[in-house]
Design an enzyme around this catalytic site. Structure first.
Site, mmCIF file in Angstrom:
data_model
loop_
_atom_site.group_PDB
_atom_site.id
_atom_site.type_symbol
_atom_site.label_atom_id
_atom_site.label_comp_id
_atom_site.label_asym_id
_atom_site.label_seq_id
_atom_site.Cartn_x
_atom_site.Cartn_y
_atom_site.Cartn_z
ATOM 1 N N GLU A 32 0.819 -1.215 0.000
ATOM 2 C CA GLU A 32 0.000 0.000 0.000
ATOM 3 C C GLU A 32 0.857 1.272 0.000
ATOM 4 O O GLU A 32 0.334 2.364 0.210
ATOM 5 C CB GLU A 32 -0.917 0.031 1.235
ATOM 6 C CG GLU A 32 -1.759 -1.210 1.474
ATOM 7 C CD GLU A 32 -2.902 -1.398 0.482
ATOM 8 O OE1 GLU A 32 -2.788 -0.948 -0.674
ATOM 9 O OE2 GLU A 32 -3.916 -2.007 0.869
ATOM 10 N N HIS B 126 -2.682 2.793 8.847
ATOM 11 C CA HIS B 126 -3.754 2.063 8.158
ATOM 12 C C HIS B 126 -3.867 0.696 8.825
ATOM 13 O O HIS B 126 -2.887 -0.062 8.853
ATOM 14 C CB HIS B 126 -3.443 1.895 6.669
ATOM 15 C CG HIS B 126 -4.306 0.864 6.017
ATOM 16 N ND1 HIS B 126 -5.677 1.012 5.927
ATOM 17 C CD2 HIS B 126 -4.018 -0.348 5.450
ATOM 18 C CE1 HIS B 126 -6.182 -0.059 5.330
ATOM 19 N NE2 HIS B 126 -5.198 -0.900 5.036
ATOM 20 N N HIS C 165 -6.711 -2.780 9.994
ATOM 21 C CA HIS C 165 -7.957 -3.500 9.711
ATOM 22 C C HIS C 165 -8.632 -3.819 11.048
ATOM 23 O O HIS C 165 -8.973 -4.963 11.322
ATOM 24 C CB HIS C 165 -7.665 -4.807 8.972
ATOM 25 C CG HIS C 165 -6.988 -4.643 7.643
ATOM 26 N ND1 HIS C 165 -6.554 -5.713 6.886
ATOM 27 C CD2 HIS C 165 -6.676 -3.539 6.917
ATOM 28 C CE1 HIS C 165 -6.003 -5.276 5.763
ATOM 29 N NE2 HIS C 165 -6.049 -3.949 5.756
ATOM 30 N N TYR D 241 -14.463 14.259 21.084
ATOM 31 C CA TYR D 241 -13.134 13.783 20.694
ATOM 32 C C TYR D 241 -13.120 13.185 19.290
ATOM 33 O O TYR D 241 -12.113 13.260 18.586
ATOM 34 C CB TYR D 241 -12.569 12.803 21.742
ATOM 35 C CG TYR D 241 -11.608 13.534 22.629
ATOM 36 C CD1 TYR D 241 -12.065 14.520 23.500
ATOM 37 C CD2 TYR D 241 -10.245 13.314 22.543
ATOM 38 C CE1 TYR D 241 -11.189 15.245 24.273
ATOM 39 C CE2 TYR D 241 -9.359 14.033 23.311
ATOM 40 C CZ TYR D 241 -9.829 14.993 24.180
ATOM 41 O OH TYR D 241 -8.950 15.727 24.929
ATOM 42 N N HIS E 244 -12.636 -2.592 3.764
ATOM 43 C CA HIS E 244 -11.188 -2.676 3.978
ATOM 44 C C HIS E 244 -10.799 -2.052 5.333
ATOM 45 O O HIS E 244 -10.436 -2.772 6.241
ATOM 46 C CB HIS E 244 -10.487 -1.986 2.799
ATOM 47 C CG HIS E 244 -9.010 -2.159 2.753
ATOM 48 N ND1 HIS E 244 -8.269 -1.907 1.625
ATOM 49 C CD2 HIS E 244 -8.123 -2.531 3.701
ATOM 50 C CE1 HIS E 244 -6.986 -2.142 1.862
ATOM 51 N NE2 HIS E 244 -6.869 -2.522 3.117
HETATM 52 P P1 13P Z 1 1.049 -5.086 3.510
HETATM 53 O O1 13P Z 1 1.441 -6.295 4.331
HETATM 54 O O2 13P Z 1 1.599 -5.144 2.124
HETATM 55 O O3 13P Z 1 1.409 -3.804 4.250
HETATM 56 O O4 13P Z 1 -0.520 -5.109 3.352
HETATM 57 C C1 13P Z 1 -1.319 -5.211 4.500
HETATM 58 C C2 13P Z 1 -2.569 -4.442 4.383
HETATM 59 O O5 13P Z 1 -3.079 -3.993 5.388
HETATM 60 C C3 13P Z 1 -3.208 -4.285 3.070
HETATM 61 O O6 13P Z 1 -4.209 -3.331 3.134
#
Ligand code: 13P
Length: 212
Positions: A75, A94, A96, A121, A161
């Site tokens: 990314e 970023h 998940h 906040y 995502h």
């Molecule tokens: P990477 O391991 O390439 O950083 O990808 C992980 C990820 O969160 C993809 O969105």
């Protein structure tokens, strides 16, 4: 200690913190910081944020060329797009994380802001959270969409995502990410009950009083 070494070690500590807080799992998620010379330190692809090693963190040029360390996150191009659009941004998170990803999987009729302003906040640290339509992880077309959405937003949500959050420091970006995840959790805890989100004048007062 050089700025680069200090930031390499800070990324390791922040990665472990996020992993231990269960905001990152497996090898999902990526973190980056921008150095004074414009180069970027970013977590290697397929690395677990819980077990980063300072010397293996990737160092890339603003054009994406690898300078040192392991191959960068797939990314990396959307990290570069956010840095280009937001000159004050020095760090990007970023992840998940569960509740945020759950929000990203909902059917949103309104895509300009996908979480209500439930708390001060959230308004202060996250602000409006626009939805970027689904692209597969690593798709170059994602960078274009992320670039567009990042212009006016420090936090954006990728459909199916998860969020991308930027800040002036890695601490600022991590704190904002944590705030976003907490709001997402509140959103599901509240469920169908009628909420009383902050009103436009209350949001304006927060934005007048606090710069971030
Ligand atoms: P990477 O391991 O390439 O950083 O990808 C992980 C990820 O969160 C993809 O969105």
């Amino acid at each position: 200690m050089s700025q680069e070494q200090e930031l390499r070690e800070k990324l390791v500590r922040m990665g472990a913190l996020l992993y231990n807080r269960q905001l990152a799992h497996g090898s999902a998620g990526n973190l980056s910081v921008r150095l004074d010379d414009g180069s970027i330190l970013i977590t290697p692809t397929n690395s677990s944020l819980g077990f980063l090693e300072p010397e293996r963190i990737s160092k890339i040029r603003p054009d994406g060329a690898l300078i040192a360390g392991d191959p960068p996150s797939k990314e990396y191009f959307f990290h570069l797009a956010v840095y280009e659009e937001r000159p004050a941004a020095r760090a990007i998170v970023h992840l998940h994380s569960t509740y945020s990803v759950a929000v990203s999987c909902l059917c949103h009729e309104e895509t300009e802001d996908v979480l209500p302003p439930l708390t001060a906040y959230h308004v202060m640290r996250v602000g409006k959270l626009p939805l970027v339509r689904y692209f597969r992880p690593g798709d170059r077309a994602l960078a274009k969409a992320v670039r567009e959405a990042s212009k006016d937003h420090r936090a954006i949500m990728l459909a199916n995502h998860g969020p991308i959050v930027s800040g002036a420091t890695i601490e600022e970006a991590v704190y904002a990410y944590e705030e976003l995840e907490e709001t997402a959790k509140l959103y599901f805890i509240i469920g169908d009950r009628k909420t009383s989100p902050l009103k436009a004048e209350q949001i304006a007062e927060i934005n007048r009083t606090f710069s971030n």
